[in-house]
Write a protein that holds these residues in place. Sequence first.
Motif, short mmCIF file in Angstrom:
data_model
loop_
_atom_site.label_atom_id
_atom_site.label_comp_id
_atom_site.label_asym_id
_atom_site.label_seq_id
_atom_site.Cartn_x
_atom_site.Cartn_y
_atom_site.Cartn_z
N GLU A 181 9.34 11.61 7.82
CA GLU A 181 11.03 12.30 8.04
C GLU A 181 11.81 11.02 7.46
OE1 GLU A 181 11.11 13.42 12.01
OE2 GLU A 181 9.49 14.93 11.80
N ASP A 182 11.66 9.85 7.74
CA ASP A 182 12.81 8.92 7.30
C ASP A 182 12.93 8.70 5.65
OD1 ASP A 182 10.41 7.80 7.12
OD2 ASP A 182 11.26 5.94 7.85
N ARG A 183 12.03 8.97 4.85
CA ARG A 183 11.99 8.73 3.43
C ARG A 183 11.24 9.50 2.70
NH1 ARG A 183 8.06 5.24 1.60
NH2 ARG A 183 6.56 4.59 3.42
N SER A 184 11.38 9.53 1.52
CA SER A 184 10.48 10.40 0.46
C SER A 184 10.28 9.18 -0.61
CB SER A 184 11.12 11.35 0.15
OG SER A 184 12.26 11.15 -0.78
N VAL A 185 9.15 9.69 -1.45
CA VAL A 185 8.47 8.64 -2.55
C VAL A 185 8.16 9.35 -3.49
CG1 VAL A 185 7.15 6.84 -3.15
CG2 VAL A 185 7.87 7.07 -0.50
N VAL A 186 8.55 9.11 -4.78
CA VAL A 186 7.97 9.70 -6.10
C VAL A 186 7.21 8.72 -6.78
CG1 VAL A 186 8.60 10.83 -8.40
CG2 VAL A 186 9.95 11.33 -6.29
N TYR A 187 5.79 9.16 -7.25
CA TYR A 187 4.96 8.29 -7.97
C TYR A 187 4.81 8.77 -9.24
CZ TYR A 187 3.74 6.57 -3.11
OH TYR A 187 3.63 6.29 -2.10
N ILE A 188 4.93 8.07 -10.33
CA ILE A 188 4.93 8.66 -11.69
C ILE A 188 3.97 7.53 -12.61
CG2 ILE A 188 6.24 8.87 -13.84
CD1 ILE A 188 8.74 9.30 -12.25
N ALA A 189 2.84 8.45 -13.15
CA ALA A 189 1.93 7.46 -13.81
C ALA A 189 1.43 8.25 -14.94
CB ALA A 189 0.82 7.10 -12.84
N GLU A 190 0.87 7.42 -15.85
CA GLU A 190 0.30 7.76 -17.18
C GLU A 190 -0.79 8.68 -16.99
OE1 GLU A 190 0.02 4.82 -20.07
OE2 GLU A 190 2.33 4.50 -20.06
N SER A 191 -1.73 7.93 -15.95
CA SER A 191 -3.19 8.62 -15.68
C SER A 191 -3.63 8.21 -14.36
CB SER A 191 -4.17 8.01 -16.78
OG SER A 191 -4.11 6.63 -16.74
#
Length: 360
Positions: A181-191
Amino acid sequence: MPRYARYLFKQYLIAFLIFTLMFGGMVYIVQSVQLLDKIDGRIDSLLYFFGLTLLLLPKLFVHVMPLSMLAALVYVKQRMINDNELVILSTSGQNRWQLAAPGLLLCLGVTVFLALMEFQVQPMTMQELREKRKEIADNLFVNLIKPGTFSEIGKGLTVYVNSISDKGFYENIIIYDATKEDRSVVYIAESAEIVQNNNQPGMRLVNGKVLQDLQNDIKGSLSFEEYVYQSTLETKKTTEIRFKTDEMYLGDLLSPPNASQLAPQTLRKYEISGHKRIANILTPLIIGLIVSACILTGIFGRTSNKRRVSTCIIVTLGYYIIAMIFSGLAESKSGIIANVYTPPVFALLIACLYLQFGGS
């Protein structure tokens, strides 16, 4: 084995293999499509799916081979009658049993092969297939991720994958994790690839960035070469697999190791399935005797041959229907042994007597 017997056996064997490939190929395609539908296309690679479909072959053989034997025996005998080959063999002094022996020998070999499939190979492969399907269903990521779409894995967790490589790697992946609830995270990766971390499914991300706290407008990023993402969503607890009757060995059906924990209806179901499995392996031999009794009796001729071939198919179909009726009676309060084994025993006896004394 005389030369004519080797010739007949070779003709039967070639026709049997051709019909098995033809019928088996059609059934294999249907079964493969059904398997793909059951796992909802959730496979890492085409090679892995091909390995799963190979596990279907023993069960496929059990159902296809008796029909292939019927088609092969009828086809070869009809062709040899039309070409007057059986007429020549009959007038040269060969009796009915000698003419039927090569085909019956092949039927006996198929019976032994089916016994191996029914009693040992089929339960082993079906159990393996069941476990593989359960692994696919229990894997949270493989279960829900679809290439080219934003897949909602659970509340607050969305994954986008551009494509899946031939080796099963996810390419150009985005993970939006707002499960806390206190935070959000975005992960971006090539594979990325699916991994198991502490017996829980996760993803090993390669060459990407982590962007945190987007909801609160706090900018922060971290680049990485390799990162193992672990979802905080709860996954299903591992449960004990309870196999179906076609996935159980014969000994476990007739004498279950946990018999004291099973209901009487379940024990009866297992016992009936075990005796059905024993009776089913006799089908190729029964078909061989029915075909020989119908076609090798009487005067060989093209007109009478068509009538005998029709009779042969009708009698075989009638045997299947009667066997199903008696199997249904076995599931009621009637005796199991009597109902399951009566059709094959009587079919063997009547076919042998007619082959010996029937016709003209």
